[in-house]
Design a protein around this motif. Structure first.
Motif, PDB file in Angstrom:
ATOM      1  N   LYS A 103     -71.509  90.872 -46.590  1.00 12.43           N
ATOM      2  CA  LYS A 103     -72.480  91.952 -46.759  1.00 12.43           C
ATOM      3  C   LYS A 103     -73.028  92.432 -45.418  1.00 12.43           C
ATOM      4  CE  LYS A 103     -73.520  91.982 -51.403  1.00 12.43           C
ATOM      5  NZ  LYS A 103     -74.432  92.515 -52.390  1.00 12.43           N
ATOM      6  N   LYS A 104     -72.636  91.731 -44.354  1.00  8.92           N
ATOM      7  CA  LYS A 104     -73.199  92.049 -43.044  1.00  8.92           C
ATOM      8  C   LYS A 104     -72.253  92.956 -42.273  1.00  8.92           C
ATOM      9  CE  LYS A 104     -74.988  89.506 -39.175  1.00  8.92           C
ATOM     10  NZ  LYS A 104     -73.814  89.447 -38.329  1.00  8.92           N
ATOM     11  N   ASN A 105     -72.823  93.864 -41.499  1.00  8.25           N
ATOM     12  CA  ASN A 105     -72.012  94.697 -40.629  1.00  8.25           C
ATOM     13  C   ASN A 105     -72.224  94.281 -39.184  1.00  8.25           C
ATOM     14  OD1 ASN A 105     -70.866  96.608 -42.509  1.00  8.25           O
ATOM     15  ND2 ASN A 105     -72.964  97.327 -42.813  1.00  8.25           N
ATOM     16  N   ASN A 106     -71.142  94.016 -38.472  1.00  3.73           N
ATOM     17  CA  ASN A 106     -71.253  93.785 -37.039  1.00  3.73           C
ATOM     18  C   ASN A 106     -70.975  95.111 -36.347  1.00  3.73           C
ATOM     19  OD1 ASN A 106     -71.745  91.028 -37.324  1.00  3.73           O
ATOM     20  ND2 ASN A 106     -69.553  90.612 -37.505  1.00  3.73           N
ATOM     21  N   ILE A 107     -71.968  95.565 -35.621  1.00  2.25           N
ATOM     22  CA  ILE A 107     -71.865  96.901 -35.045  1.00  2.25           C
ATOM     23  C   ILE A 107     -71.931  96.840 -33.527  1.00  2.25           C
ATOM     24  CG2 ILE A 107     -72.973  99.166 -34.956  1.00  2.25           C
ATOM     25  CD1 ILE A 107     -74.129  98.360 -37.762  1.00  2.25           C
ATOM     26  N   THR A 108     -70.999  97.519 -32.878  1.00  2.00           N
ATOM     27  CA  THR A 108     -71.017  97.602 -31.415  1.00  2.00           C
ATOM     28  C   THR A 108     -71.025  99.061 -31.019  1.00  2.00           C
ATOM     29  OG1 THR A 108     -69.260  95.963 -31.687  1.00  2.00           O
ATOM     30  CG2 THR A 108     -69.967  96.446 -29.442  1.00  2.00           C
ATOM     31  N   LYS A 109     -71.944  99.402 -30.119  1.00 10.49           N
ATOM     32  CA  LYS A 109     -71.965 100.790 -29.647  1.00 10.49           C
ATOM     33  C   LYS A 109     -70.923 100.936 -28.544  1.00 10.49           C
ATOM     34  CE  LYS A 109     -75.296 104.454 -28.781  1.00 10.49           C
ATOM     35  NZ  LYS A 109     -74.702 105.405 -27.940  1.00 10.49           N
ATOM     36  N   ILE A 110     -70.196 102.023 -28.596  1.00 10.89           N
ATOM     37  CA  ILE A 110     -69.133 102.260 -27.617  1.00 10.89           C
ATOM     38  C   ILE A 110     -69.557 103.422 -26.713  1.00 10.89           C
ATOM     39  CG2 ILE A 110     -66.706 102.884 -27.317  1.00 10.89           C
ATOM     40  CD1 ILE A 110     -67.042 100.299 -28.846  1.00 10.89           C
ATOM     41  N   VAL A 167     -71.131 114.552 -30.328  1.00 14.08           N
ATOM     42  CA  VAL A 167     -71.254 113.306 -31.075  1.00 14.08           C
ATOM     43  C   VAL A 167     -72.385 112.510 -30.433  1.00 14.08           C
ATOM     44  CG1 VAL A 167     -70.069 111.162 -31.698  1.00 14.08           C
ATOM     45  CG2 VAL A 167     -68.814 113.319 -31.663  1.00 14.08           C
ATOM     46  N   GLU A 168     -73.318 112.070 -31.253  1.00 15.32           N
ATOM     47  CA  GLU A 168     -74.480 111.359 -30.698  1.00 15.32           C
ATOM     48  C   GLU A 168     -74.099 109.936 -30.277  1.00 15.32           C
ATOM     49  OE1 GLU A 168     -78.990 110.717 -32.283  1.00 15.32           O
ATOM     50  OE2 GLU A 168     -77.390 109.809 -33.451  1.00 15.32           O
ATOM     51  N   GLY A 169     -73.400 109.251 -31.164  1.00 15.69           N
ATOM     52  CA  GLY A 169     -73.021 107.874 -30.840  1.00 15.69           C
ATOM     53  C   GLY A 169     -71.691 107.519 -31.472  1.00 15.69           C
ATOM     54  N   VAL A 170     -71.003 106.587 -30.832  1.00 20.45           N
ATOM     55  CA  VAL A 170     -69.744 106.089 -31.387  1.00 20.45           C
ATOM     56  C   VAL A 170     -69.911 104.587 -31.585  1.00 20.45           C
ATOM     57  CG1 VAL A 170     -67.259 105.841 -31.025  1.00 20.45           C
ATOM     58  CG2 VAL A 170     -68.458 107.840 -30.119  1.00 20.45           C
ATOM     59  N   PHE A 171     -69.573 104.116 -32.763  1.00 22.61           N
ATOM     60  CA  PHE A 171     -69.781 102.697 -33.076  1.00 22.61           C
ATOM     61  C   PHE A 171     -68.513 102.082 -33.629  1.00 22.61           C
ATOM     62  CE2 PHE A 171     -73.779 104.878 -33.296  1.00 22.61           C
ATOM     63  CZ  PHE A 171     -74.673 104.024 -32.674  1.00 22.61           C
ATOM     64  N   ARG A 172     -68.351 100.835 -33.287  1.00 24.67           N
ATOM     65  CA  ARG A 172     -67.289 100.048 -33.909  1.00 24.67           C
ATOM     66  C   ARG A 172     -67.966  99.167 -34.962  1.00 24.67           C
ATOM     67  NH1 ARG A 172     -62.602  97.003 -32.129  1.00 24.67           N
ATOM     68  NH2 ARG A 172     -62.820  97.605 -29.974  1.00 24.67           N
ATOM     69  N   VAL A 173     -67.483  99.263 -36.189  1.00 23.65           N
ATOM     70  CA  VAL A 173     -68.106  98.504 -37.274  1.00 23.65           C
ATOM     71  C   VAL A 173     -67.099  97.502 -37.833  1.00 23.65           C
ATOM     72  CG1 VAL A 173     -69.262  98.638 -39.520  1.00 23.65           C
ATOM     73  CG2 VAL A 173     -69.477 100.523 -37.889  1.00 23.65           C
ATOM     74  N   GLU A 174     -67.536  96.280 -37.971  1.00 23.71           N
ATOM     75  CA  GLU A 174     -66.716  95.277 -38.651  1.00 23.71           C
ATOM     76  C   GLU A 174     -67.555  94.641 -39.727  1.00 23.71           C
ATOM     77  OE1 GLU A 174     -64.524  92.528 -36.282  1.00 23.71           O
ATOM     78  OE2 GLU A 174     -64.050  94.054 -34.776  1.00 23.71           O
TER      79      GLU A 174
END
Lengths: 193, 94, 72
Positions: free
Chosen positions: B84-91, B73-80
């Motif tokens: 229309k906006k996505n708040n994205i955090t890389k885990i 898996v290249e990256g894991v993200f938490r999306v909220e």
């Protein structure tokens, strides 16, 4: 422009159906005049007019009712929101190429449509595309979610019949080529997949 | 699964290549996982346009399952999603 | 392909062949369904006339299946 629908002597629901056909062609510029000679027909055509966001007046002449209808301007009740996009899916796979990739791209595509709230009005499935609306489809959940959002999901009846899928349809309704072509040509924008 | 389609808080796995994404689909399917193949969000730069969307609770297990099956898996993200906006955090996975 | 929330007018418009089924039921109902209930749902029709909704829908669907072969 004036369009006259002479529905005198026709029984229900014909006056309504004929009037609705003209309304479906109306881009807001038409004045539709439906002539009926029965109370029930008068009531139903008036209801249709109100239902579709038309303003109407009734005039009685020698026992006939002339219902003059014009689309209400601006924020009418029958004015649809969003962009009115129609999508034609003519294969169970997205594009030509490897089956595996085509399948996964279709999932990804339909998922994206679920996020475009309000703009997509119709999705029409033709040829092997009808496998997607039937039992065993990998995107049934996607399509059900779209249907819940008010997107009309339509499958080609000839195709369902050909592939022996008529009893397996799980989402949406059956359409034919006339209805499909009408939807595709009257949409503001149509996409073919 | 229709809940997952509409979920506005979820996890995304991204991949280095499309073939990894395809393989991930097979592995997760075999495990009976609840997931969706989705396009990689525009806000995330990834080498592959396909991602796996899944509910937050399961990510550790499936991340490891994928690794065991040689699907990196290249990256894991938490999306909220907020409107229309996505708040994205890389885990960062341990 | 039908659901009980559909309006009579939409059913007849989309599937003209269902008109005959409505006519058949009008004999039972003793009233012109397509006159008085054109803008009501199938469920409301069956409730107002005491029809068996399931049977009613089945008959409609049956006529659509039969009718389609003729349309295309």
């Amino acid at each position: 422009m004036e369009r006259i629908v002479d529905a005198r002597g026709l029984s229900c629901p014909q006056p309504v159906i004929l009037t609705k056909k003209v309304m479906d062609e109306d881009d807001g510029s038409l004045e539709i005049i439906t002539i009926v000679n029965q109370q029930a027909a008068l009531e139903n055509v008036s209801k249709l007019a109100a239902n579709q966001g038309y303003q109407y007046e009734v005039e009685e002449k020698d026992g006939d009712f002339y219902i003059r209808m014009k689309k209400a301007q601006g924020e009418g009740t029958g004015v649809k929101e969003g962009k009115n996009i129609a999508v034609l899916v003519k294969s169970r796979l997205f594009g030509e190429g490897e089956e595996e990739l085509g399948g996964i791209l279709m999932k990804s595509f339909l998922y994206t449509l679920t996020e475009m709230k309000g703009d997509i009005k119709h999705i029409i499935f033709m040829n092997s595309g009808v496998f997607l609306t039937c039992a065993g489809s990998p995107v049934l959940e996607h399509l059900k979610a779209l249907a819940e959002e008010g997107v009309e999901i339509l499958s080609c009846g000839t195709c369902l019949d050909f592939y022996n899928l008529k009893d397996k349809l799980e989402v949406g309704s059956i359409t034919n080529m006339y209805a499909a072509v009408e939807i595709l040509t009257s949409a503001e924008k149509s996409l073919t997949i | 699964m229709s809940n997952l389609i509409k979920a506005e808080k979820y996890a995304l796995f991204t991949f280095n290549t499309t073939s990894h994404a395809l393989k991930a689909e097979k592995v997760l399917k075999a495990l009976g996982a609840e997931f969706l193949i989705v396009p990689t969000l525009r806000e995330i730069s990834s080498s592959c346009g396909l991602s796996v969307k899944l509910s937050w609770e399961n990510i550790e297990k499936y991340y490891n399952d994928l690794l065991e099956n040689k699907v990196p898996v290249e990256g894991v993200f938490r999306v909220e999603k907020e409107g229309k906006k996505n708040n994205i955090t890389k885990i960062e996975m341990a | 392909m039908l659901n009980k929330e559909m309006l009579v007018v939409d059913v007849v418009e989309k599937f003209p062949c269902t008109e005959e089924v409505f006519k058949k039921y009008e004999e039972k109902a003793g009233n012109c369904i397509m006159c008085s209930h054109l803008f009501n749902t199938l469920e409301a029709v069956s409730r107002d006339y005491g029809l068996d909704l399931e049977q009613f829908m089945q008959d409609l669907e049956q006529s659509i299946k039969k009718g389609e072969r003729v349309i295309f």
